[in-house]
Design a protein around this motif. Structure first.
Motif, short mmCIF file in Angstrom:
data_model
loop_
_atom_site.label_atom_id
_atom_site.label_comp_id
_atom_site.label_asym_id
_atom_site.label_seq_id
_atom_site.Cartn_x
_atom_site.Cartn_y
_atom_site.Cartn_z
N GLY A 1 0.81 -1.21 0.00
CA GLY A 1 0.00 0.00 0.00
C GLY A 1 0.84 1.26 0.00
O GLY A 1 0.37 2.33 0.44
N THR A 2 2.06 1.17 -0.50
CA THR A 2 2.95 2.33 -0.57
C THR A 2 2.47 3.29 -1.65
O THR A 2 2.20 2.87 -2.79
N GLU A 3 2.36 4.55 -1.31
CA GLU A 3 1.98 5.54 -2.31
C GLU A 3 3.14 5.78 -3.26
O GLU A 3 4.28 5.99 -2.83
N PHE A 4 2.87 5.73 -4.57
CA PHE A 4 3.93 5.98 -5.55
C PHE A 4 3.34 6.45 -6.86
O PHE A 4 2.17 6.23 -7.16
N LEU A 5 4.19 7.12 -7.64
CA LEU A 5 3.84 7.50 -9.01
C LEU A 5 5.05 7.29 -9.90
O LEU A 5 6.20 7.54 -9.49
N VAL A 6 4.80 6.82 -11.11
CA VAL A 6 5.83 6.72 -12.15
C VAL A 6 5.75 7.98 -12.99
O VAL A 6 4.68 8.31 -13.54
N LEU A 7 6.86 8.72 -13.08
CA LEU A 7 6.88 10.01 -13.77
C LEU A 7 7.59 9.88 -15.11
O LEU A 7 8.55 9.13 -15.25
N THR A 8 7.11 10.65 -16.09
CA THR A 8 7.79 10.73 -17.38
C THR A 8 7.57 12.10 -18.00
O THR A 8 6.49 12.69 -17.86
N ASN A 9 8.58 12.59 -18.69
CA ASN A 9 8.46 13.86 -19.42
C ASN A 9 7.74 13.67 -20.75
O ASN A 9 7.46 14.64 -21.45
N ASN A 10 7.47 12.43 -21.13
CA ASN A 10 6.78 12.15 -22.38
C ASN A 10 5.33 12.64 -22.29
O ASN A 10 4.57 12.18 -21.44
N SER A 11 4.97 13.56 -23.17
CA SER A 11 3.61 14.12 -23.15
C SER A 11 2.76 13.60 -24.30
O SER A 11 1.62 14.03 -24.48
N MET A 12 3.30 12.67 -25.10
CA MET A 12 2.55 12.18 -26.25
C MET A 12 1.42 11.25 -25.85
O MET A 12 0.35 11.24 -26.47
N PHE A 13 1.68 10.42 -24.82
CA PHE A 13 0.75 9.35 -24.50
C PHE A 13 -0.02 9.64 -23.21
O PHE A 13 0.49 10.30 -22.29
N THR A 14 -1.22 9.10 -23.13
CA THR A 14 -2.00 9.18 -21.90
C THR A 14 -1.47 8.15 -20.91
O THR A 14 -0.77 7.19 -21.30
N PRO A 15 -1.77 8.29 -19.62
CA PRO A 15 -1.38 7.26 -18.66
C PRO A 15 -1.88 5.87 -19.04
O PRO A 15 -1.18 4.87 -18.83
N ARG A 16 -3.08 5.79 -19.62
CA ARG A 16 -3.59 4.49 -20.05
C ARG A 16 -2.72 3.88 -21.15
O ARG A 16 -2.40 2.68 -21.13
N ASP A 17 -2.31 4.72 -22.10
CA ASP A 17 -1.41 4.25 -23.17
C ASP A 17 -0.10 3.75 -22.59
O ASP A 17 0.41 2.70 -22.98
N LEU A 18 0.46 4.52 -21.66
CA LEU A 18 1.75 4.16 -21.08
C LEU A 18 1.65 2.90 -20.22
O LEU A 18 2.57 2.08 -20.21
N ALA A 19 0.54 2.73 -19.52
CA ALA A 19 0.34 1.51 -18.73
C ALA A 19 0.35 0.29 -19.64
O ALA A 19 0.93 -0.76 -19.31
N ALA A 20 -0.30 0.42 -20.81
CA ALA A 20 -0.31 -0.69 -21.77
C ALA A 20 1.08 -0.96 -22.31
O ALA A 20 1.48 -2.13 -22.47
N ARG A 21 1.85 0.10 -22.60
CA ARG A 21 3.21 -0.08 -23.10
C ARG A 21 4.10 -0.73 -22.04
O ARG A 21 4.95 -1.58 -22.35
N LEU A 22 3.91 -0.35 -20.78
CA LEU A 22 4.69 -0.95 -19.71
C LEU A 22 4.35 -2.43 -19.53
O LEU A 22 5.24 -3.24 -19.22
N ARG A 23 3.09 -2.79 -19.72
CA ARG A 23 2.71 -4.20 -19.61
C ARG A 23 3.45 -5.06 -20.63
O ARG A 23 3.86 -6.18 -20.33
N THR A 24 3.64 -4.52 -21.84
CA THR A 24 4.37 -5.28 -22.85
C THR A 24 5.85 -5.41 -22.48
O THR A 24 6.54 -6.29 -22.99
N SER A 25 6.31 -4.53 -21.59
CA SER A 25 7.69 -4.61 -21.11
C SER A 25 7.83 -5.52 -19.88
O SER A 25 8.93 -5.72 -19.39
#
Length: 274
Positions: free
Chosen positions: A56-80
């Motif tokens: 239950g640790t509070e955290f956020l993954v940050l990126t300077n990439n402004s092209m993709f929405t968080p939903r898009d990035l979550a999907a890209r991370l899943r493939t990784s």
């Protein structure tokens, strides 16, 4: 929004006790070079994310990439190989939209960018227009056009306020580097004489907006990054406990050229897994 954490540990830190990794209760972490490299999860990244979720640790993954929405990035991370909930991702587009909402609710903007920044601004109540907008917002895209840049220049020259999501001048591609947001910022500045206000890293504004998002306090929050010139300096200026990992841009040798130091230097995020 959750209320900021007020623990005994926090109060000790307010009184001037030196912070260590054991004092960190919440985490902000960069993505590329920290959790992933060339679309592959780095050692320990999946275990660390799961450890935070399980505890239950509070955290956020940050990126300077402004092209993709968080939903898009979550999907890209899943493939990784990383299962990061979309609500745990905070982009420079999110930070920019939050900043502009504070400046002018229900404002208008002319936007150069893709789904990430456009969606974030819509969600913040902004209207996209090229008819006398209050702001010109430059984000990252793979389809910059001379016409859109010209329009941005003319609108700024007429008085629109110049905002940018991030200062990165180049970005990677399979064929080599390519111009990115910072290069377009420079072109517009040269034509107008106006410098943009940049919300993304290394502006600590991005970290403060992320802290607000999870209701955390800087005194008990750590920042993990791989770049001294963005992650570490912004984390330091935002009052966070800074952790540099050597799985990305910076090395133990390269930090010597900087007049500041991270609080910790690790070989990778695997060292944070219990």
């Amino acid at each position: 929004m959750r209320q900021p954490i007020r623990s005994r540990k926090t109060m000790l830190n307010y009184c001037g006790v030196m912070r260590t990794l054991a004092d960190v209760e919440c985490w902000l972490t960069d993505m590329d070079g920290v959790l992933v490299h060339e679309n592959k999860a780095l050692p320990g990244a999946a275990d660390l994310i799961q450890q935070w979720l399980d505890r239950g640790t509070e955290f956020l993954v940050l990126t300077n990439n402004s092209m993709f929405t968080p939903r898009d990035l979550a999907a890209r991370l899943r493939t990784s190989g990383l299962d990061v909930p979309e609500e745990r991702i905070w982009t420079s587009a999110n930070a920019t939209a939050e900043f502009l909402k504070q400046q002018k609710s229900d404002g208008t903007a002319y936007v150069i960018g893709q789904a990430g920044i456009i969606t974030a601004l819509h969600d913040a109540g902004f209207t996209m227009t090229d008819n006398d907008p209050e702001f010109v917002v430059v984000g990252e895209t793979r389809s910059y056009s001379f016409e859109s840049i010209t329009q941005a220049i003319r609108l700024i020259d007429r008085g629109a306020r110049f905002i940018s999501t991030n200062p990165d001048a180049t970005g990677p591609s399979p064929d080599g580097i390519m111009p990115a947001t910072g290069a377009i910022n420079a072109l517009i500045t040269k034509a107008t004489g106006r410098e943009p206000y940049i919300v993304g890293k290394p502006n600590p504004m991005m970290f403060r907006s992320a802290l607000n998002q999870i209701g955390a306090h800087s005194e008990v929050t750590g920042m993990i990054g791989d770049r001294m010139d963005t992650d570490i300096i912004a984390g330091m200026e935002a009052g966070l406990h800074t952790v540099l990992v050597t799985t990305g841009i910076s090395t133990r040798e390269s930090i010597e050229k900087y007049p500041f130091r991270p609080n910790e230097i690790l070989d990778g995020v695997f060292e944070l897994v219990d």
